[in-house]
Enzyme design. Structure first.
Site, PDB file in Angstrom:
ATOM      1  N   LYS A   2      30.527  39.259  33.828  1.00  0.00           N
ATOM      2  CA  LYS A   2      31.919  38.979  34.219  1.00  0.00           C
ATOM      3  C   LYS A   2      31.963  38.555  35.695  1.00  0.00           C
ATOM      4  O   LYS A   2      31.004  38.756  36.441  1.00  0.00           O
ATOM      5  CB  LYS A   2      32.775  40.228  33.989  1.00  0.00           C
ATOM      6  CG  LYS A   2      32.401  41.419  34.857  1.00  0.00           C
ATOM      7  CD  LYS A   2      33.137  42.671  34.407  1.00  0.00           C
ATOM      8  CE  LYS A   2      32.708  43.879  35.239  1.00  0.00           C
ATOM      9  NZ  LYS A   2      33.244  45.140  34.680  1.00  0.00           N
ATOM     10  N   ARG A  17      41.899  55.194  32.958  1.00  0.00           N
ATOM     11  CA  ARG A  17      42.248  53.798  33.243  1.00  0.00           C
ATOM     12  C   ARG A  17      42.656  53.210  31.896  1.00  0.00           C
ATOM     13  O   ARG A  17      43.798  53.334  31.505  1.00  0.00           O
ATOM     14  CB  ARG A  17      41.058  53.083  33.899  1.00  0.00           C
ATOM     15  CG  ARG A  17      41.402  51.718  34.447  1.00  0.00           C
ATOM     16  CD  ARG A  17      40.238  51.080  35.195  1.00  0.00           C
ATOM     17  NE  ARG A  17      39.053  50.886  34.367  1.00  0.00           N
ATOM     18  CZ  ARG A  17      37.914  50.341  34.788  1.00  0.00           C
ATOM     19  NH1 ARG A  17      37.801  49.953  36.045  1.00  0.00           N
ATOM     20  NH2 ARG A  17      36.878  50.182  33.989  1.00  0.00           N
ATOM     21  N   TYR A  66      36.259  38.321  68.984  1.00  0.00           N
ATOM     22  CA  TYR A  66      37.687  38.641  68.884  1.00  0.00           C
ATOM     23  C   TYR A  66      37.967  40.098  69.232  1.00  0.00           C
ATOM     24  O   TYR A  66      37.244  40.992  68.800  1.00  0.00           O
ATOM     25  CB  TYR A  66      38.183  38.411  67.459  1.00  0.00           C
ATOM     26  CG  TYR A  66      38.374  36.956  67.092  1.00  0.00           C
ATOM     27  CD1 TYR A  66      39.273  36.158  67.786  1.00  0.00           C
ATOM     28  CD2 TYR A  66      37.661  36.411  66.036  1.00  0.00           C
ATOM     29  CE1 TYR A  66      39.452  34.824  67.437  1.00  0.00           C
ATOM     30  CE2 TYR A  66      37.837  35.084  65.676  1.00  0.00           C
ATOM     31  CZ  TYR A  66      38.738  34.296  66.384  1.00  0.00           C
ATOM     32  OH  TYR A  66      38.908  32.987  66.036  1.00  0.00           O
ATOM     33  N   MET A  81      35.773  34.253  61.033  1.00  0.00           N
ATOM     34  CA  MET A  81      35.910  33.610  59.724  1.00  0.00           C
ATOM     35  C   MET A  81      34.625  32.874  59.311  1.00  0.00           C
ATOM     36  O   MET A  81      34.175  32.983  58.175  1.00  0.00           O
ATOM     37  CB  MET A  81      37.085  32.627  59.748  1.00  0.00           C
ATOM     38  CG  MET A  81      37.360  32.039  58.373  1.00  0.00           C
ATOM     39  SD  MET A  81      38.674  30.824  58.351  1.00  0.00           S
ATOM     40  CE  MET A  81      40.131  31.832  58.481  1.00  0.00           C
TER      41      MET A  81
HETATM   42  C1  PLP Z   1      32.098  45.938  34.485  1.00  0.00           C
HETATM   43  C2  PLP Z   1      31.861  46.874  33.376  1.00  0.00           C
HETATM   44  C3  PLP Z   1      30.591  47.430  33.163  1.00  0.00           C
HETATM   45  C4  PLP Z   1      29.434  47.214  34.117  1.00  0.00           C
HETATM   46  O1  PLP Z   1      29.497  48.187  35.130  1.00  0.00           O
HETATM   47  P1  PLP Z   1      28.379  48.316  36.240  1.00  0.00           P
HETATM   48  O2  PLP Z   1      28.742  49.542  36.992  1.00  0.00           O
HETATM   49  O3  PLP Z   1      28.439  47.081  37.063  1.00  0.00           O
HETATM   50  O4  PLP Z   1      27.070  48.433  35.517  1.00  0.00           O
HETATM   51  C5  PLP Z   1      30.409  48.235  32.068  1.00  0.00           C
HETATM   52  N1  PLP Z   1      31.420  48.499  31.215  1.00  0.00           N
HETATM   53  C6  PLP Z   1      32.659  47.992  31.383  1.00  0.00           C
HETATM   54  C7  PLP Z   1      33.732  48.328  30.425  1.00  0.00           C
HETATM   55  C8  PLP Z   1      32.919  47.174  32.469  1.00  0.00           C
HETATM   56  O5  PLP Z   1      34.147  46.677  32.639  1.00  0.00           O
END
Ligand code: PLP
Length: 355
Positions: A34, A130, A252, A300
Site C-alpha cells: 500500500k 480502530r 532559519y 525546504m
Molecule cells: C499496513 C497494514 C499492515 C502492515 O503493517 P506493518 O506494520 O507495516 O507490517 C498489516 N495489516 C494491515 C491491516 C495493514 O493495514
C-alpha cells in the site's frame, strides 16, 4: 548536473526481507505494498516479489487496479475493504480479495449481484479499537455471511496496536481475544503485521501481513540475529561548503550557534523531499560513509551538516540521509517519528532500482 538526491531501491534486499518474513511466520504471507509500497514504488516492488509472494495487500481499489493493470495476477487484498457498494463490482471484475470491517457492510454483500463467491477477510477488533467487530458481533456476522451464499473463503483477521512493544501485555491479550472469537468456525486466520511476525510467534497463523519489514523497517527492538535489510538508500551530495568561526548562527531561526570553528556542508535535501523538518541539530547522517550530524533547522530544499572531523569532505561528497549503515529508524527517532512515515514521505528524489 541535475539535483543529486536519489533513492536507490535494492530488490535483492526486498526479496531477502520477504523470505525472512515467510521463514519466521510460516504459512502464507501477504506482501503489503500500500501507499506506493511505503514510498518504494508499488508496481516495481510487486513485480520484484511476484514469484515469491503469496499475495499482496493494498489500501484502496485504485492501488489494486494499478497492480492488475501492470500484470500482477497474484491475490490482492483490499486491507480497508470497500468504501462504497459500487466497488464490489470492480472487486469481482479485477478478481480481488477484500476486507470487511462492519456489520453494516454485510447488507452491501447481500444486495450485490455477484458472479462468483467473494473471498472475504473479516476484521475483528481484538483491542486496537480502530476497525473491526467485537467477538460476539463477529460470530453473528459469520452466520449471516454463510447464509448469504455469496461468500466463499472467510479469513478472520485482526491487527495489533502495540506489537513493537516487547514488554507490553497488549499483544498476548489481543491474540487470546482473537482466538476465542474464531474458535470452532470455518475460517482461516491472520493476526500479524511486521511487529507480530518478528516478535510474537504465538500470533503466527495461516496468514502473515508483512509491511514495513519488507522495506527494512524495524518498529521492534532487535531481538533476532537475522534482521530485515535496508532497501532504500536515500543519498544526496554536499553542494556548498563554508567555514564559520565559533559563535555564528546556522539556518532559519538561528536555532544553532557554532560552538567552535566549524566547516559546514550544505546538502541538497530538505523537507520538500520528505526529510523530516522536525529533525533537530544532531540528527545522524553519513558523509563519505562516516557518521556526522545535521546543524540547525532543515529547510525546504536543503539541510546543513557538520564537516568537522570528516577528512576530505568537500563539494560533491556523498551524504547518506538513511539506508545501509544508517537505519531510517534512527533518523526517525531523532525526529520523533517512525521509519514508516519517513519512507512514505519520500518525493522528488530520483528513484533508482538495483537487483
Ligand atoms: C499496513 C497494514 C499492515 C502492515 O503493517 P506493518 O506494520 O507495516 O507490517 C498489516 N495489516 C494491515 C491491516 C495493514 O493495514
Amino acid at each position: 548536473m541535475s539535483r543529486p538526491l536519489t533513492a536507490t531501491i535494492r530488490f535483492s534486499a526486498l526479496q531477502h526481507n520477504y523470505k525472512l518474513a515467510k521463514r519466521l511466520h510460516g504459512g502464507l504471507v501477504l506482501a503489503i505494498v500500500k501507499a506506493n509500497a511505503y514510498g518504494h514504488g508499488a508496481v516495481l516492488c510487486a513485480k520484484a516479489l511476484d514469484t515469491l509472494a503469496d499475495g499482496f495487500g493494498v489500501a484502496s481499489i485504485e492501488e489494486a487496479i494499478q497492480l492488475r493493470e501492470a500484470g500482477i495476477d497474484k491475490p490482492i487484498l483490499l486491507l480497508e475493504g470497500w468504501f462504497e457498494p459500487s466497488e464490489l463490482a470492480l472487486i469481482q471484475q479485477y478478481n480481488l480479495w477484500t476486507a470487511m470491517h462492519s456489520v453494516a457492510q454485510i447488507t452491501d454483500i447481500e444486495n450485490a449481484k455477484l458472479s462468483k463467491p467473494l473471498t472475504l477477510w473479516v476484521k475483528i477488533d481484538s483491542g486496537m479499537h480502530r476497525l473491526g467487530m467485537c467477538a460476539e458481533t463477529f460470530r453473528l456476522a459469520y452466520d449471516r455471511l454463510r447464509n448469504s451464499n455469496k461468500v466463499g473463503k472467510i479469513v478472520a483477521m485482526t491487527h495489533f496496536s502495540r506489537a513493537d512493544e516487547l514488554d507490553s501485555q497488549a499483544t498476548p491479550q489481543q491474540i487470546e481475544r482473537f482466538n476465542k472469537a474464531v474458535a470452532g468456525l470455518d475460517v482461516e486466520t491472520s493476526l500479524c503485521n511486521s511487529g507480530g511476525i518478528l516478535a510474537w510467534p504465538n500470533g503466527h497463523s495461516d496468514w502473515g501481513r508483512a509491511g514495513v519489514m519488507l522495506y527494512g523497517g524495524a518498529g521492534t527492538h532487535r531481538v533476532l540475529s537475522d534482521w530485515p535489510l535496508p532497501v532504500m538508500n536515500l543519498d544526496s551530495k554536499v553542494m556548498a561548503v563554508r567555514d564559520l568561526p565559533a559563535g555564528e548562527p546556522i539556518g532559519y531561526g538561528a536555532c544553532f550557534y557554532t560552538d567552535r570553528p566549524t566547516r559546514v556542508g550544505v546538502v541538497a535535501c530538505g523537507y520538500a523531499d520528505g526529510y523530516p523538518r522536525a529533525a533537530p541539530t544532531g540528527t545522524p547522517v553519513l558523509i563519505n560513509g562516516q557518521r556526522s550530524r545535521t546543524l540547525g533547522r532543515v529547510s525546504m530544499d536543503m539541510l546543513m551538516v557538520d564537516l568537522n572531523d570528516i577528512p576530505n569532505a568537500d563539494v560533491g561528497s556523498t551524504v547518506r540521509l538513511w539506508g545501509e549503515g544508517l537505519p531510517a529508524s534512527e533518523v526517525a527517532t531523532a525526529a520523533s517519528t517512525i521509519d514508516y512515515e519517513l519512507f512514505c514521505n519520500v518525493k522528488r528524489a530520483r528513484l533508482i532500482y538495483e537487483d
